[in-house]
Design a protein around this motif. Structure first.
Motif, mmCIF file in Angstrom:
data_model
loop_
_atom_site.group_PDB
_atom_site.id
_atom_site.type_symbol
_atom_site.label_atom_id
_atom_site.label_comp_id
_atom_site.label_asym_id
_atom_site.label_seq_id
_atom_site.Cartn_x
_atom_site.Cartn_y
_atom_site.Cartn_z
ATOM 1 N N GLY A 1175 0.789 -1.217 0.000
ATOM 2 C CA GLY A 1175 0.000 0.000 0.000
ATOM 3 C C GLY A 1175 0.826 1.274 0.000
ATOM 4 O O GLY A 1175 0.262 2.348 -0.189
ATOM 5 N N TYR A 1176 2.140 1.195 0.248
ATOM 6 C CA TYR A 1176 2.997 2.386 0.262
ATOM 7 C C TYR A 1176 3.989 2.292 -0.901
ATOM 8 O O TYR A 1176 4.577 1.220 -1.153
ATOM 9 C CB TYR A 1176 3.749 2.501 1.585
ATOM 10 C CG TYR A 1176 2.847 2.694 2.768
ATOM 11 C CD1 TYR A 1176 2.460 3.966 3.164
ATOM 12 C CD2 TYR A 1176 2.381 1.595 3.487
ATOM 13 C CE1 TYR A 1176 1.636 4.152 4.251
ATOM 14 C CE2 TYR A 1176 1.533 1.766 4.588
ATOM 15 C CZ TYR A 1176 1.163 3.055 4.972
ATOM 16 O OH TYR A 1176 0.356 3.234 6.029
ATOM 17 N N ASN A 1177 4.192 3.408 -1.609
ATOM 18 C CA ASN A 1177 5.090 3.407 -2.754
ATOM 19 C C ASN A 1177 6.491 2.964 -2.334
ATOM 20 O O ASN A 1177 6.981 3.325 -1.260
ATOM 21 C CB ASN A 1177 5.174 4.797 -3.377
ATOM 22 C CG ASN A 1177 3.897 5.156 -4.100
ATOM 23 O OD1 ASN A 1177 2.968 4.349 -4.161
ATOM 24 N ND2 ASN A 1177 3.820 6.358 -4.633
ATOM 25 N N ALA A 1178 7.136 2.153 -3.210
ATOM 26 C CA ALA A 1178 8.484 1.644 -2.933
ATOM 27 C C ALA A 1178 9.404 2.006 -4.103
ATOM 28 O O ALA A 1178 8.968 2.102 -5.253
ATOM 29 C CB ALA A 1178 8.455 0.125 -2.742
ATOM 30 N N THR A 1179 10.690 2.211 -3.796
ATOM 31 C CA THR A 1179 11.668 2.543 -4.828
ATOM 32 C C THR A 1179 12.886 1.640 -4.715
ATOM 33 O O THR A 1179 13.279 1.237 -3.614
ATOM 34 C CB THR A 1179 12.122 4.008 -4.710
ATOM 35 O OG1 THR A 1179 12.677 4.219 -3.414
ATOM 36 C CG2 THR A 1179 10.965 4.965 -4.920
#
Length: 1261
Positions: A1175-1179
């Protein structure tokens, strides 16, 4: 899961609880009611308990108790206490064992039960009781309950502190709870409404999306209750007969206008425990079943669970354990290896090696789906009539999928179901969702499948036509009818906040006809009186049912009759209920109809007619109404006519019992009945008869009047007597022998005339006082009283307020709804009957006056004026606020004088023209249509005298320093000051008065304003302000500086030229713009092109050296001056030019070989394995080096993701970044970054793990 009903308001503040005692002892049940001196009934089973040696019933104000003495096994059972419509059940349990000798049998209070075993020393555990649980009253566990009713006081004292930090809207948040399958549990949330503008809205959710309001039914009920005293809303969610799949994370959200708060909690449903014998040898089982007893590994997980539950059984310890069940494997998996031995010792694990092997096998990675990259969400929700799209992402773009609904394959039919294939994504779109689409949906690829559940939420159903108040007599049938906005909508009926259901007695019936819904109550009783409510998911409506006992009224009783032979005798009576039957008796024997005797019942009139009366018909006749304990009696007298010999010339004679105009000769007849005057006469020859009224002969031309003469008597009959028939009637008989006269007074009585329209004297919050005048004509009989009715203005149903006649002319009507318009009407009642109703009163609305204004205080005072201010009342009610009235009076006087005519809507007022030096008292009242509120009064009288205050200037912070403005800008200075009386304000500049054409001055009681619309340089300077009261003054100085652009610098000269450099020098500008010069801008230009370039900017000196000039070019220069306003409008140009001479040198550039900078790609910083939360953007980040710039490609699980919309790729100065938008568990895998150019290639990879979100409640556990 279903939705809840509201809890009924209970009359009890403290309820008796189930108690347990030994045989021979005594037990006390205690109850406390909300009101004082309420009559209670105690019951055992369904029989009432009366005070005796066995039972002692006491009452002290609101506290009541029942004591049962010498308890025996026969006393074991269910008891109840009843107060009004509230009934509470409780149980008395009697133990088999007798009381030990020497122990006192003190009563055990049922309000705080303490089992006898709690004080006994610990005994050896009994295996037969190992899995026995304490029974829960009514099979329900309340929220926060840690154990059953057999918990000891000691155990309660050692429970953990569950107090919570209350923030936001919640006063009490719902707490997590545990329940066994089949039992009930209630979650409670409390919200304070003191600071809320409207009623809060609460929603209950399961998981992330599932709204539980759409699941109301057998297993889920929602209730709400409002306490007006504490202004607290109580919301309850009751789970009934819990099932194992009810477990999960729940959420409660509350909102009110722009405020919002939420709370998460858990529901855990345990499987029911099964009583079985514990065999420790069976727990040690081998994992292999194909070999002998020694093959395979020892699995002792059953030993851990059984042994732990065996140790936790409530019968093994004196105190009931309040610790929740735990899974030892969860503890081992989360604990570090250094704690394994300690945990094994704590939970009795002896095979430590076997435990480690078992734990190692459990730590395996979850198998990932090969067919799906992203599965369906666990649940979806959509409103009825809308569309929804279900999406899955498959690994193989060419894979074929099947969609199933409740296990049946879905085939495309028209536009209802739409299937789409876009790349790796598969879509199922459902248009115009209905309740039939609420089902489980499955997406299948070969043997693999993913499942979701779709919940269709119905739109809100509104009540179009509300319920009407009704009044009924006991035993009648009552129907409540309403109309909703949707056909076939689900509604819920409640009585006094308790949901109504069909029962075996068919007391309540529910009828549905399209949009109409009807509640039918058969055979109503006094217990059925109350408020009935119909609720939908979009509104509710309330109506009141009032039930009265049937009281039969006698409008006309039967009268004694005296008749002659062969005549007709008629007994007639009239009662209030036309449905009442009755029986006629003669001398105690029932009268049967025959050829001469006729019994009739028409409407409210009962008649017994006897034709051709004989002597045998004489006797006492009685009419007995069926179902009522009274009767009506009259006597029938038979008049026997004797014939005597008289001479032929006999003068006429009228034979009446009474003659003359005495009251005893008055005949009373009810209007509308027949008037029959039968006058016996004698005379020979037969006399002629003449009837007169007011000396006028009565004519038989009117069809109502009949005069008959027969031998021995004359009969005068008027059919349907009317009011004008009243008077004195004279009968005159004549024959040749003479004449005789007799007067008969006839009085016609009738029901009274209707009263005039009633007047509403005053109204309250739920009541009104109504007054009326007596009727102009009372009907010839005294008025016994009045009957009143009311109705809502928009309704057609009138509701009677009293059944017994009310003798006064003023009545207080109660139990009305505030804010609803009503009308009243009145009936007059006398002994004959009830009049027609009066005209309806003017419509009125029950409203209460507002509460008094708050915060009344003095804002200012002078010799003749005073300024008051206050705040609005805390309670305004349902009516609008019309305004405020202000009054004052002198000290010692009680005569209050209005300060002004009418009302004011403001919350402050200035009262003028008051006497100086007088002590005055002031008060303020709020007005609404109900009248004035209670007054808000000053604490003490006020002396009208101005308070001397020294003049003081309050300079704002921004004016304590020099105020700087640009030329042309406006200057607006507001400077407050104080002083009483009003001080004199004087402005000067440099000791001189201000020019009123350029500067505007405005003064008030509290401040002064200096305004310059368009300022110029001349407005700069020091401004002096002076406020003065008589000889006392205060002064202040304010500096104003008006600034402008500077003029250009002066005398720019070229002082020296050498090499490629030129030295310049200039003088400061003549006008600095009324502020400091902050620097200079120096520019150069070739004389040929005259293209200017900046050499120096914000240069502070007045000389500089310009370097790096081009040899052979001729240059000119210019300089600008700069201050805080900006750069000067014009520049100072140099008068001469500077030529850079050529030196004659020849420059030969060196020759270089072209270097080869080509380099194969190489990652200088690799990718790093990562673990992120769903649910949280990852890089993912790495860096690469290579010449020429390499081409970069990203892969997931060896598949190119360059064109996927979910991913974004960035490259900046060799740093490569891959952003994954809101990853889900299916986005985990191996990611590869590959860089390629003409010199070669390089690649790096990493693993990405996506962990599911963990709620706060799960994190705590």
């Amino acid at each position: 899961m279903p939705e809840p009903a509201r809890r009924a308001a209970s009359a009890f503040t403290k309820k008796p609880k189930t108690a347990e005692t030994a045989a021979g002892g005594a037990v006390v049940f205690e109850a406390e009611t909300e009101k004082v001196d309420v009559k209670l009934r105690w019951q055992r089973g369904s029989a009432d308990i009366t005070a005796s040696e066995k039972y002692v019933v006491t009452a002290d104000g609101s506290k009541h108790s029942l004591t049962v003495r010498n308890v025996t096994k026969e006393d074991d059972g269910i008891y109840a206490v009843i107060a009004g419509t509230s009934k509470v059940k409780f149980e008395l349990k009697v133990k088999e064992e007798a009381v030990k000798d020497g122990e006192a049998s003190a009563p055990v209070p049922a309000s705080d039960p303490a089992p006898a075993e709690a004080a006994a020393p610990p005994e050896a555990p009994d295996p037969s009781l190992a899995s026995t649980e304490a029974p829960c009253q009514n099979g329900t566990k309340s929220q926060g309950e840690a154990a059953g009713h057999n918990e000891s006081d000691l155990a309660e004292n050692h429970q953990p502190d569950t107090r919570q930090d209350l923030t936001g809207l919640f006063l009490e948040k719902p707490q997590s709870g545990e329940v066994t399958v089949g039992e009930n549990i209630t979650f409670v949330a409390k919200v304070g409404s003191t600071n809320l503008l409207k009623k809060p809205t609460i929603r209950w959710f399961k998981g992330k999306w599932m709204d539980l309001s759409s699941k109301i039914g057998k297993h889920l009920q929602l209730k709400e209750q409002y306490d007006r005293n504490t202004k607290v809303y109580t919301f309850e969610m009751q789970v009934i007969e819990a099932k194992a799949n009810f477990s999960g994370a729940l959420r409660c959200e509350v909102s009110s206008k722009d405020k919002f708060d939420s709370c998460n909690f858990n529901l855990i449903v345990h499987e029911a425990r099964v009583v079985e014998e514990f065999d420790i040898r069976a727990a040690f089982r081998r994992t292999s079943v194909d070999a002998g007893e020694t093959a395979g590994e020892l699995d002792f997980s059953g030993l851990l669970k059984k042994r732990y539950s065996f140790l936790k059984a409530p019968s093994r310890a004196v105190q009931a354990s309040s610790e929740p069940d735990v899974d030892v494997w969860d503890i081992l998996q989360k604990a570090p290896p250094t704690e394994y031995e300690k945990i094994a010792f704590q939970y009795g694990i002896t095979d430590l090696r076997g435990m480690l092997k078992r734990l190692k096998k459990m730590r395996k990675e979850e198998k990932r789906s090969e067919a799906f990259l992203r599965k369906l969400d666990p649940a979806y929700q959509v409103e009825k009539g809308h569309k929804i799209k279900l999406v899955v992402e498959v690994a193989n773009p060419d894979a074929e999928v099947k969609w199933l609904k409740n296990g049946q394959e879905i085939h495309p039919t028209g536009s209802r179901y739409i299937f789409e294939n876009i790349g790796n994504k598969r879509f199922l779109t459902i248009n115009h969702c209905s309740l039939a689409d609420d089902a489980a949906y499955t997406c299948m690829i070969g043997p693999e499948k993913c499942v979701t559940e779709l919940f269709v939420k119905e739109p809100p159903v509104y009540i179009v036509r509300n319920l009407e108040d009704q009044m009924a007599m006991k035993g009648e049938r009552v129907e409540f009818e309403c109309e909703v906005s949707e056909e076939g909508a689900h509604v819920k009926w409640e009585k006094d906040d308790v949901e109504l259901t069909r029962d075996e007695s068919f007391k309540y019936r529910f009828k549905k006809d399209g949009k109409k819904h009807v509640l039918i109550i058969n055979d109503v009783s006094k217990e059925d009186a109350g408020h009935y409510r119909v609720k939908t998911n979009g509104g509710q409506s309330v109506a009141e049912l009032m039930v009265q006992e049937k009281e039969l009224e006698v409008y006309q009783s039967i009268a004694d009759l005296t008749v002659k032979a062969k005549e007709e005798a008629v007994f007639k009576c009239e009662v209030s209920d036309e449905n009442v039957k009755g029986t006629w008796y003669k001398n105690g024997m029932e009268v049967k109809p025959n050829a001469r005797t006729h019994i009739t019942h028409i409407g409210r009139i009962h008649k017994l007619t006897i034709d051709d009366v004989t002597a045998e018909d004489e006797g006492d006749y009685t009419f007995v109404p069926e179902g009522y304990a009274f009767n009506l009696s009259a006597k029938l007298n038979f008049l026997e006519v004797k014939i005597d010999y008289v001479p032929r010339q006999d003068p006429p004679k009228i034979h009446l019992d009474y003659t003359g105009s005495t009251s005893e000769s008055t005949i009373v007849v009810v209007a509308g009945n027949k008037l029959r005057l039968d006058v016996p006469i004698t005379g020979d020859p037969a006399p002629t008869v003449v009837w007169t009224k007011s000396e006028k002969v009565i004519s038989t031309a009117d069809g109502r009047v009949h005069v008959e003469s027969a031998r021995g008597h004359c009969i005068f009959t008027i059919e349907g007597a009317e009011r004008q028939d009243e008077g004195v009637y004279s009968v005159i008989v004549r024959n040749p022998a003479g004449e005789d006269t007799a007067d008969i007074t006839v009085k016609v009585v009738d029901v009274p005339d209707p009263p005039e329209a009633p007047r509403i004297l005053s109204v309250g919050e739920d009541s009104c006082i109504v007054q009326w005048d007596p009727p102009l004509f009372h009907g010839g009989m005294p008025v016994l009283g009045y009957v009143l009715e009311r109705k809502k203005t928009k309704s057609y149903r009138w509701m009677r307020l009293n059944f017994d006649p009310y003798t006064e002319l003023t009545y207080e009507a109660k139990r009305m709804i505030e804010g609803v318009a009503y009308e009243m009407r009145v009936y007059a009642v006398n002994a004959i009957g009830m009049s027609r109703h009066s005209p309806a009163s003017q419509p009125f609305v029950p409203i209460a006056p507002t509460s008094e204004p708050v915060g009344l205080c003095i804002e200012d005072i002078s010799d003749t004026t005073i300024t008051l201010k206050w705040r609005s009342p805390e309670r305004l009610g349902s009516a609008r606020l019309e305004g405020y009235g202000v009054e004052y009076c002198k000290e010692g006087s009680e005569e209050w004088v209005p300060a002004f005519q009418g009302l004011t809507e403001r919350t402050s007022v200035v009262i003028r023209d008051l006497p100086t030096g007088e002590k005055m008292q002031f008060r303020v009242r709020a007005y609404n249509p109900a009248g004035p509120s209670a007054p808000a009064t000053l604490a003490q009288p006020v002396t009208i005298r101005e308070i001397m205050q020294r003049p003081k200037i309050w300079i704002p912070r921004n004016l304590r320093q020099t105020l700087m403005k640009h030329v042309g800008e406006s200057v607006n200075m507001v400077i407050p000051f104080q002083g009483k009386p009003r001080p004199k304000v004087t402005w000067t500049k440099g000791g001189e008065p201000l020019d009123t054409k350029q500067v505007n001055i405005r003064n008030s009681d509290t401040d002064t304003i200096l305004f310059i619309r368009k300022s110029d340089r001349g407005d700069s300077g020091k401004y002096e302000l002076k406020v003065q009261i008589e000889n006392v003054e205060d002064t202040a100085t304010i500096n104003i500086q008006i600034v402008d652009f500077p003029s250009p610098p002066q005398n720019l000269k070229i002082t020296d030229i050498w090499g490629f450099n030129v030295a310049l020098e200039w003088k400061p500008p003549k006008d600095d713009g009324n502020c400091d010069i902050t620097g200079y801008t120096v520019q150069k230009a070739e004389k040929k092109t005259k293209e200017w370039f900046t050499v120096f900017e914000h240069y502070r000196r007045t000389n500089c050296v310009v370097s790096d000039l081009v040899m052979g070019n001729e240059y000119i220069f210019r300089v600008y001056a700069i201050n805080m306003v900006g750069q000067s409008q014009e520049a100072c140009n140099s008068q001469d030019s500077a030529y850079i001479q050529k030196t004659g040198m020849l420059y030969k550039p060196p020759v270089y070989k072209d270097p080869n900078f080509a380099e194969a790609p190489k990652f200088t910083h690799p990718l790093v394995n990562r673990s992120v939360i769903a649910g949280y953007n990852a890089t993912l980040t790495c860096s690469v080096r290579g010449i020429p710039k390499p081409k970069v490609t990203w892969y997931k699980n060896r598949m190119d993701i360059s064109n996927e919309a979910k991913y974004r790729m960035f490259s900046k100065q060799g740093v490569l970044t891959l952003e994954i938008r809101k990853p889900c568990p299916f986005d985990g895998g191996v990611y590869t970054c590959k860089a390629v150019n003409d010199s070669g290639e390089d690649m790096v990879e990493c693993k990405l793990e996506v962990r599911p979100q963990v709620t706060k409640v799960e994190a705590k556990t």
